[in-house]
Design an enzyme around this catalytic site. Structure first.
Site, short mmCIF file in Angstrom:
data_model
loop_
_atom_site.label_atom_id
_atom_site.label_comp_id
_atom_site.label_asym_id
_atom_site.label_seq_id
_atom_site.Cartn_x
_atom_site.Cartn_y
_atom_site.Cartn_z
CG ASP A 228 1.63 35.12 -20.99
OD1 ASP A 228 1.68 35.70 -22.11
OD2 ASP A 228 0.93 35.46 -20.13
CG HIS A 230 2.47 32.57 -16.54
ND1 HIS A 230 2.66 33.43 -15.49
CD2 HIS A 230 1.71 32.95 -17.50
CE1 HIS A 230 1.89 34.67 -15.64
NE2 HIS A 230 1.16 34.52 -16.84
CG ASP A 257 2.35 37.65 -17.76
OD1 ASP A 257 2.87 38.71 -17.34
OD2 ASP A 257 1.04 37.39 -17.64
CG ASP A 260 4.07 35.97 -10.40
OD1 ASP A 260 4.68 35.69 -9.38
OD2 ASP A 260 3.54 37.01 -10.62
NE ARG A 261 -1.92 32.37 -11.97
CZ ARG A 261 -3.07 32.35 -11.60
NH1 ARG A 261 -3.23 31.31 -10.92
NH2 ARG A 261 -4.32 33.40 -11.70
CG ASN A 289 -0.54 40.91 -16.36
OD1 ASN A 289 0.13 40.24 -17.40
ND2 ASN A 289 -1.23 40.47 -15.53
CG HIS A 290 1.78 37.72 -13.84
ND1 HIS A 290 1.55 37.34 -12.58
CD2 HIS A 290 0.62 37.76 -14.27
CE1 HIS A 290 0.10 36.92 -12.53
NE2 HIS A 290 -0.22 37.18 -13.66
CG HIS A 338 1.88 40.98 -21.59
ND1 HIS A 338 2.25 39.68 -21.54
CD2 HIS A 338 1.07 40.82 -20.38
CE1 HIS A 338 1.77 39.02 -20.90
NE2 HIS A 338 0.70 39.69 -20.03
NE ARG A 386 -6.68 40.10 -19.06
CZ ARG A 386 -6.00 38.67 -19.03
NH1 ARG A 386 -5.67 38.26 -17.70
NH2 ARG A 386 -5.68 38.20 -19.95
CG HIS A 413 -2.81 40.10 -20.88
ND1 HIS A 413 -2.34 39.71 -19.74
CD2 HIS A 413 -3.84 40.66 -21.01
CE1 HIS A 413 -2.97 40.31 -18.86
NE2 HIS A 413 -3.89 41.23 -19.74
#
Length: 484
Positions: A228, A230, A257, A260-261, A289-290, A338, A386, A413
């Site tokens: 990731d 991010h 990923d 995001d963030r 997943n993002h 991922h 999660r 992840h």
């Protein structure tokens, strides 16, 4: 009447809770969870311990566990507002706005004069209203028209005063990419014409790929896998500084990923996509997943795209993310995905190849599990911390590898203090490439270099580099910013 032992357990539990609070303040959330757990084992009837542990789980994005703990706090004390508050925040983080709304309504009933509760309830009501409106106007999947098909970047004029990077003709070149990186570094933007060109060309390349991509690394050559990133663009530049730019001789796989963030997600995605256009075998991209509408709506990418590009780009990225492959196999031996593995045994690589991935990730099934699952230390399978996917043990990993004649699972992840973690008797490695995640976790980042023919993992770790003063989640939805 309480015994001396019970009194001592209660006071030891308080001591553990205080230590846990200190660990939490120092952003040591895993340690805080362990200490709250010890407090709960000594005195399981204190709602505060459960709600505090729920908060620590939320910080580690373990929303399923947070909901369980907050529900326990509510069961112990139905008038404890923080129980509803913590559960509502976890539901929000998962995009379950209607469930969150019920909890914030309860907080408001218990604390009618709390301005913070009022504000959060209002934001939640707005989110539910918006969701209902979107549901009302949504078009069935079968009737949707591709946004990409409606865009012709050739017709977009580049103003004479634009002084940034330009793509001459149809080909994305290394010179262009280097200039674009330099300008992104200085917080300049790329003209929409070229941004459209990069995203549309990437779409075409990804569309032609299978859901499981095979990668071949010739003897004497190497290959790098990153986890990731991010939206942490300056840390991505640091990876390239440490390990070289992607090229035919220096290929990479970025394992989902991308966005995001972090608040430089547009720069990241245009960089990765530009390298894909420049030389498709220099860089491989997997879906995380993002890379999905529901996550991008909450965690900042959608707001950032709207701010830096346009509304049409929001739709375009959502469409192109559906074309990203779900997994890769390197030299027929290393399975890279991922999230993780499956709720059933016997899944073959051919089953993954056969997944129709051109959609938003479903809430169950193989595609969901590839994007969301996590390893666990115990054998067998367990519920996901999660709240989506599952947890799987070393025996599950071992059987999957044996069934498919593979040696190793590499996945991402999850934040890891050292940037990586080796589990399941060395058969599974987690790699995470966003150091000091969200500017607060204090973790290292890592990437893995494999050299053919032995393909032994060589793990390189690195620390975060400074970035301009734009906070993580700067473009996230209002209600998520309230909880960060």
């Amino acid at each position: 009447m309480e015994t001396k032992n019970e009194n001592s357990d209660v006071s030891r539990a308080e001591e553990m809770k205080n230590q846990a609070n200190e660990a939490f303040k120092g952003h040591k959330f895993s340690q805080a969870i362990d200490l709250y757990t010890q407090a709960i084992e000594l005195n399981g009837n204190n709602a505060v311990y459960w709600a505090n542990r729920a908060f620590a789980h939320t910080k580690l994005e373990e929303y399923g566990s947070a909901i369980q703990d907050a529900s326990k706090a509510i069961e112990i004390d139905p008038k404890y507002s923080k129980g509803y508050y913590r559960r509502g925040a976890a539901y929000l983080a998962m995009g379950k706005f209607k469930d969150a709304l019920k909890d914030f309504q309860q907080v408001k009933r218990i604390c009618p004069n709390d301005p913070d509760a009022t504000r959060k309830l209002r934001e939640c009501e707005k989110a539910v209203k918006k969701l209902k409106f979107e549901e009302a106007i949504s078009v069935p999947v079968s009737e949707r028209i591709s946004v990409a098909e409606s865009i012709d970047f050739h017709t977009i004029e580049v103003e004479s005063q634009y002084s940034g990077a330009r793509i001459e003709g149809e080909e994305v070149t290394l010179d262009f990419v280097k200039q674009m990186l330099e300008e992104f570094k200085n917080q300049k933007t790329l003209h929409k014409r070229y941004a459209y060109q990069i995203v549309l060309q990437t779409r075409k390349i990804l569309q032609a790929l299978p859901s499981l991509v095979d990668i071949s690394v010739p003897n004497g050559k190497h290959f790098t896998v990153c986890g990731d990133v991010h939206g942490q663009f300056y840390d991505l530049l640091n990876i390239f500084e440490l390990n070289g730019l992607p090229s035919e001789e220096n290929p990479y796989l970025f394992n989902g990923d991308f966005v995001d963030r972090g608040s430089f997600s547009v720069e990241i995605i245009l960089t990765l996509f530009a390298f894909k256009c420049m030389s498709p075998s220099s860089i491989y991209l997997a879906r995380g997943n993002h890379e999905s509408k529901s996550m991008n709506k909450i965690y900042g990418f959608e707001g950032e795209v709207r701010s830096k590009l346009s509304e049409k780009f929001v739709e375009l990225f959502a469409e192109v993310f559906c074309y990203l492959p779900l997994a890769h196999v390197i030299n027929e031996k290393i399975f890279v995905v991922h999230g993780g593995l499956f709720s059933v045994d016997g899944v073959k690589l051919s089953d993954i190849r056969a997944i129709d991935r051109f959609c938003e990730p479903p809430e169950e099934g193989l595609m969901c599990e590839l994007l969301w699952s996590d390893p666990q230390p115990l054998p067998g399978r367990g519920p996901s911390k999660r709240g989506v996917g599952l947890s799987f043990g070393g025996d599950v990993t071992k059987r999957f590898l044996e069934d498919n004649n593979l040696d190793l699972v590499v996945r991402s992840h999850e934040v890891k203090d050292e940037g990586y973690e080796v589990d399941h008797d060395g058969k599974l490695i987690t790699v995470f490439s966003a150091p000091n995640y969200c500017d607060q976790m204090g973790n290292k980042g890592a990437f893995i270099r494999f050299e053919a023919p032995d393909m032994k993992p060589n793990i390189v770790t690195f620390t975060a580099v400074p970035h301009p003063d734009v906070k993580p989640m700067a473009y996230a939805s209002n209600f998520m910013r309230m909880f960060n």
